[in-house]
Motif scaffolding. Structure first.
Motif, PDB file in Angstrom:
ATOM      1  N   PRO A 105       0.796  -1.227   0.000  1.00 52.17           N
ATOM      2  CA  PRO A 105       0.000   0.000   0.000  1.00 52.17           C
ATOM      3  C   PRO A 105       0.825   1.271   0.000  1.00 52.17           C
ATOM      4  O   PRO A 105       0.294   2.359  -0.253  1.00 52.17           O
ATOM      5  CB  PRO A 105      -0.807  -0.114   1.304  1.00 52.17           C
ATOM      6  N   GLY A 106       2.103   1.178   0.289  1.00 55.11           N
ATOM      7  CA  GLY A 106       2.927   2.369   0.384  1.00 55.11           C
ATOM      8  C   GLY A 106       2.867   2.971   1.774  1.00 55.11           C
ATOM      9  O   GLY A 106       2.341   2.381   2.716  1.00 55.11           O
ATOM     10  N   ASN A 107       3.406   4.172   1.908  1.00 55.47           N
ATOM     11  CA  ASN A 107       3.466   4.841   3.198  1.00 55.47           C
ATOM     12  C   ASN A 107       2.123   5.454   3.573  1.00 55.47           C
ATOM     13  O   ASN A 107       1.228   5.597   2.734  1.00 55.47           O
ATOM     14  CB  ASN A 107       4.554   5.920   3.174  1.00 55.47           C
ATOM     15  N   ILE A 122       7.084  17.117  -3.276  1.00 59.20           N
ATOM     16  CA  ILE A 122       7.742  16.225  -2.334  1.00 59.20           C
ATOM     17  C   ILE A 122       6.855  15.000  -2.209  1.00 59.20           C
ATOM     18  O   ILE A 122       5.646  15.122  -1.986  1.00 59.20           O
ATOM     19  CB  ILE A 122       7.954  16.881  -0.953  1.00 59.20           C
ATOM     20  N   ASN A 123       7.441  13.824  -2.391  1.00 58.57           N
ATOM     21  CA  ASN A 123       6.651  12.603  -2.245  1.00 58.57           C
ATOM     22  C   ASN A 123       7.378  11.601  -1.347  1.00 58.57           C
ATOM     23  O   ASN A 123       8.601  11.524  -1.350  1.00 58.57           O
ATOM     24  CB  ASN A 123       6.333  11.983  -3.622  1.00 58.57           C
ATOM     25  N   ARG A 124       6.605  10.891  -0.583  1.00 60.62           N
ATOM     26  CA  ARG A 124       7.095   9.727   0.159  1.00 60.62           C
ATOM     27  C   ARG A 124       6.084   8.589  -0.016  1.00 60.62           C
ATOM     28  O   ARG A 124       5.599   7.995   0.946  1.00 60.62           O
ATOM     29  CB  ARG A 124       7.327  10.073   1.636  1.00 60.62           C
ATOM     30  N   MET A 125       5.764   8.339  -1.290  1.00 62.07           N
ATOM     31  CA  MET A 125       4.731   7.365  -1.628  1.00 62.07           C
ATOM     32  C   MET A 125       5.063   5.966  -1.117  1.00 62.07           C
ATOM     33  O   MET A 125       4.198   5.230  -0.653  1.00 62.07           O
ATOM     34  CB  MET A 125       4.515   7.317  -3.139  1.00 62.07           C
ATOM     35  N   ARG A 159       8.931  -3.607   0.408  1.00 58.88           N
ATOM     36  CA  ARG A 159       9.241  -3.061   1.729  1.00 58.88           C
ATOM     37  C   ARG A 159       9.414  -4.155   2.791  1.00 58.88           C
ATOM     38  O   ARG A 159      10.242  -4.032   3.693  1.00 58.88           O
ATOM     39  CB  ARG A 159       8.128  -2.093   2.154  1.00 58.88           C
ATOM     40  N   VAL A 160       8.633  -5.231   2.682  1.00 56.99           N
ATOM     41  CA  VAL A 160       8.674  -6.272   3.720  1.00 56.99           C
ATOM     42  C   VAL A 160       9.895  -7.178   3.593  1.00 56.99           C
ATOM     43  O   VAL A 160      10.129  -8.021   4.456  1.00 56.99           O
ATOM     44  CB  VAL A 160       7.389  -7.135   3.685  1.00 56.99           C
ATOM     45  N   VAL A 161      10.647  -7.000   2.538  1.00 60.69           N
ATOM     46  CA  VAL A 161      11.820  -7.846   2.302  1.00 60.69           C
ATOM     47  C   VAL A 161      13.064  -7.180   2.878  1.00 60.69           C
ATOM     48  O   VAL A 161      13.314  -5.992   2.631  1.00 60.69           O
ATOM     49  CB  VAL A 161      12.003  -8.105   0.794  1.00 60.69           C
ATOM     50  N   VAL A 186      16.306  -0.602 -12.863  1.00 62.56           N
ATOM     51  CA  VAL A 186      16.475  -1.066 -11.485  1.00 62.56           C
ATOM     52  C   VAL A 186      16.577   0.157 -10.578  1.00 62.56           C
ATOM     53  O   VAL A 186      17.546   0.917 -10.646  1.00 62.56           O
ATOM     54  CB  VAL A 186      17.726  -1.945 -11.347  1.00 62.56           C
ATOM     55  N   ASN A 187      15.570   0.337  -9.746  1.00 61.31           N
ATOM     56  CA  ASN A 187      15.504   1.495  -8.861  1.00 61.31           C
ATOM     57  C   ASN A 187      16.147   1.148  -7.520  1.00 61.31           C
ATOM     58  O   ASN A 187      15.603   0.367  -6.752  1.00 61.31           O
ATOM     59  CB  ASN A 187      14.035   1.906  -8.668  1.00 61.31           C
ATOM     60  N   VAL A 188      17.303   1.740  -7.272  1.00 65.40           N
ATOM     61  CA  VAL A 188      17.974   1.574  -5.978  1.00 65.40           C
ATOM     62  C   VAL A 188      18.175   2.941  -5.334  1.00 65.40           C
ATOM     63  O   VAL A 188      19.012   3.105  -4.453  1.00 65.40           O
ATOM     64  CB  VAL A 188      19.341   0.866  -6.142  1.00 65.40           C
ATOM     65  N   SER A 189      17.378   3.924  -5.751  1.00 66.43           N
ATOM     66  CA  SER A 189      17.681   5.308  -5.390  1.00 66.43           C
ATOM     67  C   SER A 189      16.524   6.096  -4.809  1.00 66.43           C
ATOM     68  O   SER A 189      16.672   7.279  -4.510  1.00 66.43           O
ATOM     69  CB  SER A 189      18.231   6.044  -6.615  1.00 66.43           C
ATOM     70  N   SER A 190      15.360   5.483  -4.623  1.00 66.90           N
ATOM     71  CA  SER A 190      14.269   6.204  -3.974  1.00 66.90           C
ATOM     72  C   SER A 190      14.602   6.400  -2.494  1.00 66.90           C
ATOM     73  O   SER A 190      15.087   5.477  -1.839  1.00 66.90           O
ATOM     74  CB  SER A 190      12.955   5.422  -4.093  1.00 66.90           C
ATOM     75  N   PRO A 191      14.311   7.577  -1.942  1.00 66.88           N
ATOM     76  CA  PRO A 191      14.572   7.787  -0.515  1.00 66.88           C
ATOM     77  C   PRO A 191      13.451   7.297   0.390  1.00 66.88           C
ATOM     78  O   PRO A 191      13.516   7.476   1.607  1.00 66.88           O
ATOM     79  CB  PRO A 191      14.712   9.316  -0.425  1.00 66.88           C
ATOM     80  N   ASN A 192      12.416   6.677  -0.183  1.00 59.77           N
ATOM     81  CA  ASN A 192      11.193   6.402   0.573  1.00 59.77           C
ATOM     82  C   ASN A 192      11.007   4.946   1.006  1.00 59.77           C
ATOM     83  O   ASN A 192       9.975   4.610   1.576  1.00 59.77           O
ATOM     84  CB  ASN A 192       9.975   6.852  -0.247  1.00 59.77           C
ATOM     85  N   THR A 193      11.975   4.083   0.701  1.00 63.52           N
ATOM     86  CA  THR A 193      11.959   2.702   1.178  1.00 63.52           C
ATOM     87  C   THR A 193      13.184   2.494   2.051  1.00 63.52           C
ATOM     88  O   THR A 193      14.317   2.665   1.577  1.00 63.52           O
ATOM     89  CB  THR A 193      11.970   1.703   0.003  1.00 63.52           C
TER      90      THR A 193
END
Length: 355
Positions: A105-107, A122-125, A159-161, A186-193
């Motif tokens: 579900p996200g944040n 600004i997003n923290r999805m 997120r659960v991993v 390959v996304n390894v750069s989002s600040p939200n996880t």
């Protein structure tokens, strides 16, 4: 004339309605219209004629022909539901996602905030999406559309991993999604996880990218990096991408920086954590792009994203070495004719260049 009328009309609607609406709800309203567009053949045909990019702006990279240099970055279509409509609006490629192996579900809300004075978000999805299996079914259907844009699929960690198990998690997404992707990011750069950006450390990034690259087979794989890396880190990751035989680098994701904003500091602080995107990111994104291009071979694909609003911004990225250019945040501020306008101005630029 029609494009101008739509643009002016959208400006009025944005100020009167969307600016006063929760940003995430406004996104869902706009996205519903985009999904509906292909279901009205006459209107879809008219829109497509106006929005179609110039053939001269096409480029072949990673073994794929892109009908134009300009496309939509990941984040707008998280579940691969609006590809046809977005293609009609003039985007030469659409990068869907970020998609995770497991639905999530996200944040907690609120998690999306406008900085209107800065033309920023600004997003923290938190990678809210329906999961890779559901996306795979939609992508399979989307690929049957002969007029579709190029489809990129952006994958991230569930997120659960645990970070220690990230490789297997990315491989599950790769297995499900690569068969229906023109390219994988390959996304390894989002600040939200939590822990995700740590995967940019070379000792963790090398085995991850090598495994995804092998699993993807002939599907090109790119890595998306953060603008908050040091120059040495950027050089190292770009070099690693080349060494592993990846197809490219996407420069770059959102930033955790908050300097130089017009929006009052107290208002920004009240919005809380998250990634900043939009116009304030333009200068740093250009710096990162130039840094990556200086490290990689001339034929290596570099996708520039961050702070792109105008056709002049697109051209500046191309002159700085971008193979392709993406935007996202400006779409929310500029409205549905944004890509059409960029395509029209690029057509004029290319015609002048040919004289």
């Amino acid at each position: 004339m029609a494009e101008r009328c739509v643009r002016v009309g959208y400006g009025v609607v944005f100020r009167a309605v969307f600016a006063n609406m929760d940003p995430e709800r406004a996104h869902h309203v706009a996205f519903a219209v985009i999904r509906w567009l292909p279901r009205v053949p006459f209107l879809a045909g008219v829109v497509e004629r106006y929005s179609r990019p110039s053939a001269a702006d096409g480029v072949t990279t990673m073994g794929i022909h892109f009908p134009s240099r300009f496309g939509l970055a990941a984040g707008f279509d998280k579940n691969a539901k609006g590809i046809a409509g977005l293609g009609l609006l003039g985007f030469g490629h659409v990068e869907v996602g970020t998609i995770t192996a497991k639905p999530q579900p996200g944040n907690d809300k609120p998690r999306l905030f406008r900085l209107i004075a800065d033309r920023a978000l600004i997003n923290r999805m938190g990678f809210n999406n329906h999961g890779a299996a559901a996306a795979a079914r939609r992508l399979e259907r989307a690929r049957r559309n002969p007029g579709r844009p190029v489809i990129g699929v952006n994958i991230g960690k569930s997120r659960v991993v645990d970070v220690a198990d990230a490789v297997d998690d990315y491989l599950e997404s790769t297995r499900l999604l690569a068969p229906f992707a023109d390219y994988l990011a390959v996304n390894v750069s989002s600040p939200n996880t939590p822990g995700l950006r740590g995967l940019q450390e070379l000792d963790q990034l090398r085995p991850l990218l090598a495994a995804v690259h092998e699993s993807a087979g002939r599907v090109p794989v790119l890595v998306k990096i953060a603008p908050d890396l040091t120059d040495d880190q950027i050089d190292a990751i770009a070099g690693l991408a080349v060494d592993l035989g990846l197809a490219g680098v996407i420069a770059n994701n959102t930033t955790i920086e908050r300097s130089g904003l017009t929006t009052p500091e107290a208002d920004v602080a009240a919005m809380g954590a998250g990634g900043l995107s939009g116009a304030p990111l333009a200068s740093r994104s250009l710096d990162v792009l130039r840094r990556v291009r200086a490290v990689v071979p001339a034929d290596f694909c570099v996708i520039a994203v961050g702070g792109v609003t105008t056709e002049a911004d697109v051209q500046a990225r191309i002159e700085a070495g971008a193979t392709l250019v993406q935007g996202y945040t400006a779409f929310l501020y500029e409205g549905p004719t944004w890509a059409t306008r960029i395509n029209r101005l690029r057509r004029k630029r290319l015609r002048r260049a040919q004289r």
